[in-house]
Design an enzyme around this catalytic site. Structure first.
Site, short mmCIF file in Angstrom:
data_model
loop_
_atom_site.label_atom_id
_atom_site.label_comp_id
_atom_site.label_asym_id
_atom_site.label_seq_id
_atom_site.Cartn_x
_atom_site.Cartn_y
_atom_site.Cartn_z
N HIS A 1 0.84 -1.21 0.00
CA HIS A 1 0.00 0.00 0.00
C HIS A 1 0.87 1.25 0.00
O HIS A 1 1.95 1.28 0.60
CB HIS A 1 -1.01 0.00 1.14
N ASP B 1 -0.23 4.31 1.00
CA ASP B 1 -0.62 5.33 1.98
C ASP B 1 0.06 5.11 3.33
O ASP B 1 0.62 4.04 3.61
CB ASP B 1 -2.14 5.36 2.17
N ASP C 1 5.98 0.94 7.77
CA ASP C 1 4.65 0.55 7.28
C ASP C 1 4.17 1.54 6.24
O ASP C 1 3.52 2.51 6.57
CB ASP C 1 3.69 0.47 8.48
N GLU D 1 -4.97 1.70 2.57
CA GLU D 1 -5.02 0.49 3.40
C GLU D 1 -5.24 0.84 4.86
O GLU D 1 -5.77 0.04 5.62
CB GLU D 1 -3.71 -0.29 3.26
N GLU D 2 -4.83 2.06 5.23
CA GLU D 2 -4.81 2.41 6.66
C GLU D 2 -6.17 2.92 7.16
O GLU D 2 -6.29 3.30 8.32
CB GLU D 2 -3.74 3.49 6.92
N GLU E 1 4.14 -6.03 3.77
CA GLU E 1 3.86 -5.36 5.05
C GLU E 1 5.00 -5.62 6.02
O GLU E 1 5.73 -6.60 5.88
CB GLU E 1 2.57 -5.92 5.66
ZN LIG Z 1 0.69 -1.48 6.39
#
Ligand SMILES: [Zn+2]
Length: 361
Positions: free
Chosen positions: A77, A79, A103, A133-134, A162
């Protein structure tokens, strides 16, 4: 054209996963603000002659079509959570600090580094760089793509980059929430014997939780520990009323050998005789380590897989029948923390491992 000139993801940057991580951290991309980073990434993908690319919102996809026997997905991801006095990046000794360093821009960097440095992989590869994703899953780019372009996700195996601190975390546990309801009859507490107290009736519900012995399940060498917890309790009418209703909300975390339906049946069994209402559930994902690309991946990493206990986006692949796991250089304990950082050594190890795996299956 102006944007292209300004793209900080230059060939010099792409060739070094550490410099690339830092460059990605320095492109602000808090959830719902991924357009700039997605534009830059898309430019990189378009310039790679061995890839065809596509885009949905701020999610970009690129794939090789080399006619290999198997296809793997590398996904990350774009974001981050909101910035917290940790932008832009800083480097202290062998640590890169900054929002998203762990992350998961260090994971995204590994994938983009492969785009630029591995034109002839042994598997066909689909790269997915997705948005949001967050935050709530209605915005999640992988979720949107699984609904609107499910063919983008089709593969024999998927790796989500991840943060796992270089450990292979396979599958994930499912989660289910339910309300266990007891009922009674209201009465004035001065004449309590005329009523039936629903809160007292919840006593056996709590005792069953206390007595509950969760399973530990080993699948493909990964050990999953289940759990059943009360997470909320509600009841009561007024300070002088025998209450006629009480609800205990429970959360079951279940190993991926149970389906959502079986998990619900299990909760019904545990609370036999009580009213059980399902409020929310999400399936787990089997580790799927028997797939050939997964075995080759474990060989390249040189370590056994561990079970992923939380719910992650690997379950979105599992729902399509695609085994998936988490593997990335960031430390999951530092994700979302103001002092978020990543070890430079872990980035280099991760890049070397993925090269080893993908260059010669
Ligand atoms: Zn993540």
């Amino acid at each position: 054209m102006v944007r292209h000139m300004a793209n900080p993801l230059t060939p010099d940057v792409l060739v070094d996963p550490v410099v690339l991580t830092r460059t990605l951290v320095d492109i602000e991309s808090v959830s719902r603000n991924e357009k700039v980073i997605a534009d830059y990434v898309q430019d990189v993908l378009k310039q790679a002659p061995h890839l065809t690319s596509d885009r949905h919102g701020n999610t970009v996809m690129a794939r090789t079509d080399l006619g290999r026997e198997q296809r793997v997905v590398l996904a990350g991801h774009l974001d981050t959570v909101p910035i917290n006095n940790n932008f832009p990046s800083t480097v202290v000794d062998d640590l890169i600090y900054g929002c998203g360093a762990s992350d998961m821009k260090s994971g995204v960097a590994l994938a983009l580094h492969l785009v630029a440095t591995l034109p002839d992989p042994g598997y066909d590869i689909t790269f997915l760089f997705y948005e949001a994703e967050e935050i709530d899953s209605q915005y999640n780019g992988l979720n949107l793509v699984s609904q609107e372009h499910p063919e983008w996700l089709l593969a024999d195996f998927a790796v989500l980059l991840e943060p796992t601190y270089g450990v292979v975390e396979a599958g994930c546990q499912g989660t289910l929430r339910a309300l266990i309801r007891t009922s009674g009859r209201r009465a004035h507490t001065a004449r309590a014997w005329r009523g039936v107290n629903a809160i007292h009736a919840a006593g056996p519900v709590l005792r069953r939780l206390e007595d509950y012995r969760p399973r530990t399940v080993t699948i493909d060498g990964c050990t999953y520990r289940e759990g059943l917890s009360a997470v909320r309790i509600a009841g009561g009418v007024a300070g002088n009323v025998v209450p006629d209703e009480c609800t205990v909300e429970v959360n079951l975390r279940f190993a991926p050998d149970r389906t959502e339906k079986q998990a619900l049946e299990h909760v019904h069994e545990v609370f036999k005789g009580f009213d059980v209402e399902l409020t929310d559930s999400a399936a787990g994902a089997l580790p799927g380590l028997n797939a050939a690309p997964a075995r080759e991946f474990l060989t390249a990493v040189g370590a056994e897989a561990a079970a992923k206990l939380g719910w992650t986006d690997v379950a979105r692949f599992a729902a399509l029948g695609i085994p998936a796991l988490n593997y990335g250089p960031g430390d999951p304990l530092l994700a979302h923390a103001p002092d978020e950082h990543v070890e430079i050594g872990k980035i280099r190890d991760g890049a070397a491992t993925l090269h080893r795996w993908l260059a010669a299956p």
